[in-house]
Design a protein around this motif. Structure first.
Motif, PDB file in Angstrom:
ATOM      1  N   TYR C  43       0.831  -1.203   0.000  1.00 33.73           N
ATOM      2  CA  TYR C  43       0.000   0.000   0.000  1.00 33.73           C
ATOM      3  C   TYR C  43       0.872   1.263   0.000  1.00 33.73           C
ATOM      4  CZ  TYR C  43      -4.244   2.658   1.235  1.00 33.73           C
ATOM      5  OH  TYR C  43      -5.317   3.520   1.234  1.00 33.73           O
ATOM      6  N   ALA C  44       2.038   1.179   0.639  1.00 36.78           N
ATOM      7  CA  ALA C  44       2.919   2.346   0.715  1.00 36.78           C
ATOM      8  C   ALA C  44       3.430   2.729  -0.675  1.00 36.78           C
ATOM      9  CB  ALA C  44       4.098   2.062   1.654  1.00 36.78           C
ATOM     10  N   THR C  47       0.558   4.267  -2.746  1.00 37.21           N
ATOM     11  CA  THR C  47       0.161   5.633  -2.385  1.00 37.21           C
ATOM     12  C   THR C  47       1.310   6.629  -2.538  1.00 37.21           C
ATOM     13  OG1 THR C  47       0.618   5.079  -0.065  1.00 37.21           O
ATOM     14  CG2 THR C  47      -1.672   4.935  -0.789  1.00 37.21           C
ATOM     15  N   MET C  48       2.495   6.245  -2.098  1.00 36.36           N
ATOM     16  CA  MET C  48       3.589   7.211  -2.037  1.00 36.36           C
ATOM     17  C   MET C  48       4.355   7.321  -3.360  1.00 36.36           C
ATOM     18  SD  MET C  48       3.544   8.568   1.025  1.00 36.36           S
ATOM     19  CE  MET C  48       1.762   8.594   0.670  1.00 36.36           C
ATOM     20  N   PRO C  55      -9.335   7.858  -0.810  1.00 31.49           N
ATOM     21  CA  PRO C  55     -10.045   8.674   0.191  1.00 31.49           C
ATOM     22  C   PRO C  55     -11.471   8.160   0.386  1.00 31.49           C
ATOM     23  CG  PRO C  55      -8.961  10.074  -1.444  1.00 31.49           C
ATOM     24  CD  PRO C  55      -8.857   8.663  -1.938  1.00 31.49           C
ATOM     25  N   SER C  56     -11.906   8.160   1.631  1.00 33.86           N
ATOM     26  CA  SER C  56     -13.258   7.714   1.955  1.00 33.86           C
ATOM     27  C   SER C  56     -14.270   8.785   1.581  1.00 33.86           C
ATOM     28  CB  SER C  56     -13.382   7.464   3.466  1.00 33.86           C
ATOM     29  OG  SER C  56     -12.554   6.402   3.862  1.00 33.86           O
ATOM     30  N   VAL C  57     -15.411   8.354   1.106  1.00 36.03           N
ATOM     31  CA  VAL C  57     -16.526   9.284   0.948  1.00 36.03           C
ATOM     32  C   VAL C  57     -17.666   8.948   1.904  1.00 36.03           C
ATOM     33  CG1 VAL C  57     -16.009  10.011  -1.405  1.00 36.03           C
ATOM     34  CG2 VAL C  57     -17.418   7.976  -1.036  1.00 36.03           C
ATOM     35  N   LEU C 114      -3.741  11.049  -5.542  1.00 36.40           N
ATOM     36  CA  LEU C 114      -3.677  11.704  -4.235  1.00 36.40           C
ATOM     37  C   LEU C 114      -3.234  13.164  -4.340  1.00 36.40           C
ATOM     38  CD1 LEU C 114      -2.317   8.955  -1.824  1.00 36.40           C
ATOM     39  CD2 LEU C 114      -4.623   9.884  -1.977  1.00 36.40           C
ATOM     40  N   LEU C 117      -6.281  14.851  -5.461  1.00 32.75           N
ATOM     41  CA  LEU C 117      -7.508  14.323  -4.866  1.00 32.75           C
ATOM     42  C   LEU C 117      -8.629  14.264  -5.894  1.00 32.75           C
ATOM     43  CD1 LEU C 117      -7.705  15.682  -1.210  1.00 32.75           C
ATOM     44  CD2 LEU C 117      -7.109  13.394  -2.001  1.00 32.75           C
TER      45      LEU C 117
END
Lengths: 139, 139, 139, 139
Positions: C43-44, C47-48, C55-57, C114, C117
């Motif tokens: 996951y790192a 994302t990175m 992101p959660s909605v 990210l 966004l």
């Protein structure tokens, strides 16, 4: 010296029902953020827009008396040393209700460009903000 | 010595994108909880059922290199001193990927009855668990 | 379905001595990070390095039984819906010792770049990773 | 309605540089603690001395716009339903700088004796405190 008042929050205790030892540093950082409030945009503008921050290189904590949920901590911040590129801060945490000293924290930080995490000379406005809080390491 | 492996979690960094200085102590406590796993019921049984815990009286952290999201920390725990009622622990945090030392933490705790937060003599099984991890403060 | 095992940590309870309601989401996120471990760098890296995140909605939590220090949570993750740019996840948290269901969490996330966004189409490897965990919303 | 103002803290963002999804619930709980301040001793006295608390049974979060370090959240708390033994709360989080709505949270809690985690009738002073904040679920 600068005083910041900060209640213990519901989730800040641990299974022993006292404020978790690591969270004492949260209290100090909150006080530090409050100390920087007089700068335009405060600590957030300094770190996020100007990219200047203060990574720790050394922290010492003496735990003297526990904090519990319901306690309010008074955090007195003093600057012990204001170097060219480093700052030594001292935080004394006192329980508001009974005046008992809960912890003393010393923190050495390096004035840094956050992007590169490289040390830089302290900006003049940061020095001007901190200088009035200089205090001898006794107290 | 005892080694605990612990990845940085997504929410453990701060606005400067490095692991927040207070969270290094979380890493140490996780390692300590892991160290106590061989006791029946582990650290949880010791603290919650037997009511024995280890409030900190002193913590020192030297921050040497940042941890970022994606890093895995290797946490080596050694016991520097095993007193009658106190323990000095030493944690060395190393980044798994490049072997760079990230932080060194010393922690002095007092063996305590948690209900009263009063010191007690160290239980024999705790001493027996920790004794093999005794190491000189050099390393 | 994917199962992640995760003990409650010493500092995760609140002043009522049960795991603080917000931390149930930490348990879910840990399980999600574990679910992504098979991708190179996990996951790192996603994302990175690739800059892709979730992101959660929307989040819904039903709290059914408390978790305490000493409990181990079994977190079963299922994918309820795999859209073009969104994912609905379902987490069931069970106490390992007595098999009691502690919480059910539904989370809708948007596949996003990210930096901006902004939503993006789900990368193929993410879809391939998640597809085997698709499960009907019953259970 | 009750408004609580709460800046984002330095450590509350995650690796994506936005406030971590679980922490929105911390913001709500801080607002709830502030709402109870008019009771003698506040939320701490209610929970720790009188042993009355409000474990969540259901939480729903709609995430509408991110919060970043430097943002100040305005948290408006309303009581949607005041039952005999349960309360439905609604929190609207707005970014102070631009007035953008960041999140809406609904929380159902059960009035409980914390020791036993058993529901009890709502104490009169709690009802009297909350009644003025009753508001229709529209808004």
């Amino acid at each position: 010296m600068f005083r910041h008042e900060r209640p213990v929050r519901f989730a800040e205790v641990d299974a022993a029902r006292i404020v978790y030892f690591a969270r004492f540093l949260d209290f100090c950082h909150d006080a530090l953020e409050a100390l920087f409030a007089p700068l335009p945009g405060g600590y957030a503008h300094l770190t996020m827009v100007r990219g200047v921050g203060f990574p720790s290189v050394r922290v010492e904590v003496d735990y003297l008396a526990p904090l519990r949920y319901g306690d309010v901590a008074l955090i007195d911040v003093a600057v012990e040393r204001l170097g060219t590129r480093s700052i030594t801060l001292r935080y004394v945490l006192t329980r508001a209700a009974d005046g008992v000293r809960s912890a003393v924290v010393r923190q050495v930080v390096v004035v840094s460009r956050l992007e590169a995490l490289a040390s830089i000379d302290m900006p003049d406005d940061v020095r001007a903000l901190l200088a009035p809080h200089l205090a001898l390491p006794s107290a």
